[in-house]
Design a protein around this motif. Sequence first.
Motif, mmCIF file in Angstrom:
data_model
loop_
_atom_site.group_PDB
_atom_site.id
_atom_site.type_symbol
_atom_site.label_atom_id
_atom_site.label_comp_id
_atom_site.label_asym_id
_atom_site.label_seq_id
_atom_site.Cartn_x
_atom_site.Cartn_y
_atom_site.Cartn_z
ATOM 1 N N ILE A 181 2.566 0.564 -8.718
ATOM 2 C CA ILE A 181 1.934 -0.758 -8.801
ATOM 3 C C ILE A 181 1.875 -1.415 -7.421
ATOM 4 O O ILE A 181 0.843 -1.967 -7.015
ATOM 5 C CB ILE A 181 2.685 -1.638 -9.802
ATOM 6 N N SER A 182 2.991 -1.361 -6.687
ATOM 7 C CA SER A 182 3.017 -1.986 -5.369
ATOM 8 C C SER A 182 2.079 -1.282 -4.401
ATOM 9 O O SER A 182 1.447 -1.932 -3.554
ATOM 10 C CB SER A 182 4.445 -1.972 -4.814
ATOM 11 N N GLY A 183 1.972 0.050 -4.507
ATOM 12 C CA GLY A 183 1.049 0.768 -3.639
ATOM 13 C C GLY A 183 -0.398 0.375 -3.894
ATOM 14 O O GLY A 183 -1.184 0.200 -2.948
ATOM 15 N N ASN A 184 -0.781 0.228 -5.138
ATOM 16 C CA ASN A 184 -2.142 -0.218 -5.454
ATOM 17 C C ASN A 184 -2.368 -1.669 -5.046
ATOM 18 O O ASN A 184 -3.465 -2.022 -4.596
ATOM 19 C CB ASN A 184 -2.405 -0.037 -6.946
ATOM 20 N N MET A 185 -1.363 -2.506 -5.184
ATOM 21 C CA MET A 185 -1.499 -3.883 -4.745
ATOM 22 C C MET A 185 -1.654 -3.969 -3.232
ATOM 23 O O MET A 185 -2.426 -4.797 -2.710
ATOM 24 C CB MET A 185 -0.286 -4.698 -5.204
ATOM 25 N N ALA A 186 -0.916 -3.111 -2.507
ATOM 26 C CA ALA A 186 -1.050 -3.088 -1.049
ATOM 27 C C ALA A 186 -2.460 -2.672 -0.640
ATOM 28 O O ALA A 186 -3.041 -3.240 0.302
ATOM 29 C CB ALA A 186 -0.017 -2.139 -0.451
ATOM 30 N N ASP A 187 -3.038 -1.685 -1.338
ATOM 31 C CA ASP A 187 -4.424 -1.293 -1.047
ATOM 32 C C ASP A 187 -5.395 -2.424 -1.361
ATOM 33 O O ASP A 187 -6.377 -2.630 -0.638
ATOM 34 C CB ASP A 187 -4.794 -0.045 -1.854
ATOM 35 N N PHE A 188 -5.137 -3.157 -2.422
ATOM 36 C CA PHE A 188 -6.015 -4.277 -2.789
ATOM 37 C C PHE A 188 -5.969 -5.379 -1.734
ATOM 38 O O PHE A 188 -7.008 -5.917 -1.329
ATOM 39 C CB PHE A 188 -5.603 -4.822 -4.151
ATOM 40 N N PHE A 189 -4.774 -5.734 -1.285
ATOM 41 C CA PHE A 189 -4.650 -6.771 -0.264
ATOM 42 C C PHE A 189 -5.288 -6.324 1.053
ATOM 43 O O PHE A 189 -5.832 -7.141 1.800
ATOM 44 C CB PHE A 189 -3.189 -7.128 -0.037
ATOM 45 N N ALA A 190 -5.217 -5.024 1.354
ATOM 46 C CA ALA A 190 -5.791 -4.529 2.600
ATOM 47 C C ALA A 190 -7.310 -4.539 2.580
ATOM 48 O O ALA A 190 -7.944 -4.596 3.643
ATOM 49 C CB ALA A 190 -5.297 -3.109 2.886
ATOM 50 N N THR A 191 -7.919 -4.477 1.398
ATOM 51 C CA THR A 191 -9.380 -4.444 1.307
ATOM 52 C C THR A 191 -9.991 -5.827 1.133
ATOM 53 O O THR A 191 -11.223 -5.937 1.032
ATOM 54 C CB THR A 191 -9.800 -3.568 0.117
ATOM 55 N N ASN A 224 1.005 -7.184 3.920
ATOM 56 C CA ASN A 224 0.015 -6.431 4.692
ATOM 57 C C ASN A 224 0.212 -6.631 6.192
ATOM 58 O O ASN A 224 -0.702 -7.017 6.920
ATOM 59 C CB ASN A 224 -1.401 -6.848 4.268
ATOM 60 N N TYR A 225 1.431 -6.380 6.646
ATOM 61 C CA TYR A 225 1.753 -6.400 8.073
ATOM 62 C C TYR A 225 2.571 -5.156 8.375
ATOM 63 O O TYR A 225 3.665 -4.984 7.838
ATOM 64 C CB TYR A 225 2.525 -7.663 8.454
ATOM 65 N N GLU A 226 2.061 -4.338 9.267
ATOM 66 C CA GLU A 226 2.698 -3.054 9.515
ATOM 67 C C GLU A 226 4.078 -3.203 10.136
ATOM 68 O O GLU A 226 4.982 -2.445 9.816
ATOM 69 C CB GLU A 226 1.807 -2.190 10.416
ATOM 70 N N TRP A 227 4.248 -4.152 11.027
ATOM 71 C CA TRP A 227 5.558 -4.280 11.667
ATOM 72 C C TRP A 227 6.618 -4.707 10.660
ATOM 73 O O TRP A 227 7.782 -4.277 10.756
ATOM 74 C CB TRP A 227 5.481 -5.265 12.836
ATOM 75 N N ILE A 228 6.262 -5.522 9.674
ATOM 76 C CA ILE A 228 7.217 -5.892 8.619
ATOM 77 C C ILE A 228 7.547 -4.676 7.759
ATOM 78 O O ILE A 228 8.711 -4.464 7.370
ATOM 79 C CB ILE A 228 6.657 -7.043 7.767
ATOM 80 N N PHE A 243 1.992 3.340 1.001
ATOM 81 C CA PHE A 243 1.784 2.098 1.739
ATOM 82 C C PHE A 243 1.219 2.397 3.132
ATOM 83 O O PHE A 243 1.700 1.879 4.139
ATOM 84 C CB PHE A 243 3.092 1.311 1.861
ATOM 85 N N ALA A 244 0.208 3.232 3.158
ATOM 86 C CA ALA A 244 -0.417 3.587 4.431
ATOM 87 C C ALA A 244 -1.261 2.423 4.930
ATOM 88 O O ALA A 244 -1.793 1.625 4.152
ATOM 89 C CB ALA A 244 -1.265 4.849 4.275
#
Length: 300
Positions: free
Chosen positions: A144-154, A225-229, A284-285
């Motif tokens: 779920i978190s991986g799909n949410m991360a993709d959604f926020f990135a798009t 959606n911050y890579e350094w975090i 979480f790429a």
Amino acid sequence: KAVVSTQSTGSDKEPILNSEDFDIDFQEFSNTIPNDAATIPTSQLTSYEPVFKQDAPAETAIQVENTNLMDAETDETQPTTTSKFWSFQFYQQYFNVNDQMVLERLMYACIPTPNSSYLDKLRPIPDFYGPLWVCITLIFSTAISGNMADFFATLGQDKEWEYDFKKVTIAATVIFSYVTVIPALLSGYLWWRKSQAEIKLADTLSLYGYCLTLFIPISLLLCINYEWIRWVLILGLVVASGGVLIQTVWKVLEQEPKQLSLIITSVLAALHVALVLLFKMYFFAATKSHTTPVTPVNPT
């Protein structure tokens, strides 16, 4: 004998009683038994003998009851060594835990404790109840978190987002393989070498399952959606969960040669780091920008 006199008062006559008019005789009775009583048969006489029931004191009864309860609890926590591994009773003992035990083991699995072994928290008997729910929860939280991360990135990009159901299958395959195959290989190798390390297959399965506890909250935070975090969270995950695992294995292998213990510990540490990196790079790429480039228009 009593004498009652009447006095006339007009038309009515009322009786007047005087104490001197009474002649009362009293008769004394002796306490001797009549002669007739001696003729009563002895068999018809009923005798009452006091019967005292010797009950245990209340404090003794409470102590006995508490002792029985303590013995019952002790029997429940002891492993059933007489059951066969293919029987239901053999696996039932690894699910005989309460909420307090599970919460304590979850808490200590997230915090490395110096000069101590996590196996001390798993004894006298490890459990599979906590690790099973940790793995199941981690599978769905990661997907779920991986799909949410993709959604926020798009968001704000020229790309249509779609839910990736393959992440559930991949997460389940990776997680269950990690908590079953590696513990089985480690226990099998120590058994083959006839090692004196005091660790069994049930201990390693429970250890690897609980060591994934910290992955669950980290997977939720990786939606940011911050890579350094994300890399800071991944580094903390490696240090915390890997520290509990490696410190426990190293303490178990104290009786083994130092070189062999170092090799085994290094291999297990490398596999744990590989799991965390796979956790980050696949689920979480960093999503590249898919915006359509704008071509400048040359003035005519």
